[in-house]
Design an enzyme around this catalytic site. Structure first.
Site, mmCIF file in Angstrom:
data_model
loop_
_atom_site.group_PDB
_atom_site.id
_atom_site.type_symbol
_atom_site.label_atom_id
_atom_site.label_comp_id
_atom_site.label_asym_id
_atom_site.label_seq_id
_atom_site.Cartn_x
_atom_site.Cartn_y
_atom_site.Cartn_z
ATOM 1 C CB CYS A 33 -0.902 -0.005 1.233
ATOM 2 S SG CYS A 33 -1.976 1.436 1.367
ATOM 3 C CD GLU B 234 -3.618 -9.508 0.271
ATOM 4 O OE1 GLU B 234 -3.781 -9.594 1.500
ATOM 5 O OE2 GLU B 234 -2.514 -9.196 -0.250
ATOM 6 N NE ARG C 288 -3.616 -12.189 7.988
ATOM 7 C CZ ARG C 288 -3.134 -12.014 6.741
ATOM 8 N NH1 ARG C 288 -3.871 -12.363 5.705
ATOM 9 N NH2 ARG C 288 -1.932 -11.509 6.559
#
Length: 519
Positions: free
Chosen positions: A204, A242, A288
């Site tokens: 990210c 992801e 999660r």
């Protein structure tokens, strides 16, 4: 050099004479790893020596060569290896390997590669022999995407991962050493043409807020830009991305907006809303949440746009059949008890919880503020609110708490963070030791025992209250849906970090399984 027999990590054996010639900078022991093979000893994936040898190669700048050779060996049977063969032959030629008594005396790299290919390569988790699709594995970690796609009959034709420890784990399980820096053009140039799916658990990173709205050009300088470059060049049918769940709101939503705008410009459909999924929704007892972005090339999705736009609704129509519980994960025979100090801390707080009148505690308990009489206005509103609730809790239970504090010496023997307590297990449990417990910087956190929390660093692993021990590496492996037989390289702290950074195998398998079933 005395005669030695070098054994591959599976099938082929090559005896090396004492006259074996090789460049001075490389010795047969290193070559044994390089192919990858070892001397006549079983592969010990838990051994630090394996990782140290991988590290040695990487420090000497040989990781690229190792990636080329292993990619070639793992892809030649599917006629995908043309892009790797030239480099592989060059590498073998450079090391001038001769005098293999079982196979004559090959003169060059081409002959040696032919020998190795004739003998074959066997790995613990091989690719399917007749795959129905091909994929590349970027930011591959330890192979979570790869395991899932291979279970769906997919064949990996290229992998990339920068972390050396993860590369070592990947190689010992798949016989393939991932390429390192995907930003390098020489690495991108080796990606084979014609693959069907790009998988990427990319980091990210924030993008510019300049407002230029230039699609993926706004992503320059980030690793997502490299993904975009690869997608633009190869135009795969599908993408499966992801990331952490908070990417959807990262940088005020700008990060996710740039990503989806880029994907649209590149010609892909994807879910209209951020799709955040957790393994517990797929029958794995762990909370999660992660952000997943399945993408289908627009020409393939014609007439089925609504399916991919509303993909999260579609996936809940196909629940996982195998629903696991904590009891399916936990091994009662693991012997790894918490320390006497930890036992004492938890026993003290267990007695505290049993004795107070409030069983659903909706705020952190800070014992240092029980008798606070100062000005609450000096604190932020949120903190002042918590302090006031602690004061109220103490006043209602003064008689019990005073005795409790006296018994436990006011917890003066505790570290400061362990003088704080967070009960997040509702009212269905009477004891800490019925629950899952965590020593965190914010205090002792207690959670319901039916689902583990998100995986964290070694020192913050959850404690299984009834066994008074932390969750093990093997149990963590099962929570990430890895097979029991999967090899993890390095000490427990390294293995846990690798697992914590991986995708959940079952989740990504369910996602892409639904994609290929409908497109």
């Amino acid at each position: 050099m005395p005669d030695k027999s070098i054994k591959t990590y599976g099938i082929f054996k090559i005896s090396v004479l004492k006259t074996f010639q090789i460049c001075p900078s490389v010795n047969p022991e290193e070559l044994a790893l390089y192919l990858p093979i070892r001397y006549n000893e079983p592969m010990d994936a838990s051994s630090n020596s394996y990782l140290s040898r991988i590290n040695s190669w990487c420090k000497r700048g040989k990781s690229f060569d190792l990636a080329v050779i292993t990619h070639y060996l793992q892809n030649y049977t599917q006629n995908i290896s043309a892009g790797y063969s030239g480099e592989a032959v060059r590498i073998f030629d450079n090391y001038s390997m001769h005098n293999f008594i079982e196979h004559g005396e090959p003169d060059n790299g081409s002959d040696l590669l032919a020998i190795l290919l004739d003998e074959g390569v066997k790995v613990p988790f091989p690719s399917p022999k007749q795959p129905s699709f091909t994929f590349i594995d970027l930011f591959a970690g330890i192979g979570g995407f790869r395991l899932a796609m291979q279970e769906l009959n997919g064949k990996c034709v290229f992998s990339s991962e920068w972390n050396t420890e993860s590369q070592a784990t990947y190689m010992v399980n798949f016989g393939e050493f991932p390429f390192g820096d995907i930003t390098l053009q020489e690495v991108k140039d080796l990606i084979p043409y014609g693959f069907d799916l790009l998988c990427a658990g990319f980091p990210c990173q924030p993008f510019s807020k300049g407002g230029h709205r230039q699609g993926f050009d706004d992503t320059r300088g980030t690793l997502f830009f490299d993904i975009c470059q690869i997608v633009m060049k190869h135009r795969p049918k599908f993408l499966l991305l992801e990331n952490v769940a908070n990417l959807a709101g990262h940088d005020g939503g700008n990060t996710y907006s740039v990503i989806t705008r880029s994907l649209d410009e590149l010609g892909y459909y994807f879910p209209r809303n951020p799709m955040i999924l957790s393994p517990d929704k797929f029958g794995v007892p762990i909370l999660r949440p992660r952000l997943y972005i399945p993408c289908v090339r627009k020409d393939l999705a014609a007439g089925k746009e609504d399916f991919i736009w509303n993909f999260e609704e579609e996936i809940w129509k196909h629940p996982s059949e195998n629903q696991l519980t904590v009891n399916d994960i936990v091994d009662p025979n693991v012997d790894d008890c918490i320390s006497p100090y930890e036992e004492k801390v938890l026993t003290a707080w267990d007695e505290f919880y049993r004795g107070i009148d409030q069983k659903v505690i909706g705020f952190p308990v800070w014992m240092d503020f029980f008798r606070f009489e100062g000005d609450l206005s000096q604190f932020p509103v949120w903190k002042a609110t918590f302090i006031r609730k602690n004061i109220d809790l103490y006043r209602r239970n003064r008689s019990f708490i005073d005795k409790w504090l006296a018994k436990w010496d006011n917890l003066e023997w505790c570290s400061k963070t362990h003088r704080k307590f967070e009960w997040q297990a509702g009212d269905g449990y009477s004891s800490l030791f019925d629950c899952l417990i965590q020593f965190r910087p914010s205090g002792i956190r207690v959670k319901r025992p039916d689902k583990f929390s998100t995986l964290v660093a070694m020192n913050h692993r959850q404690i299984i209250g009834r066994f008074r021990r932390r969750i093990s590496v093997e149990e963590t492996k099962l929570l990430q849906s890895f097979p029991k037989e999967y090899n993890l390289i390095g000490p427990p702290a390294t293995a846990l970090r690798q697992l914590g950074n991986s995708v959940n195998v079952r989740v990504v398998k369910n996602i892409f399984g639904l994609v290929i079933k409908n497109f």
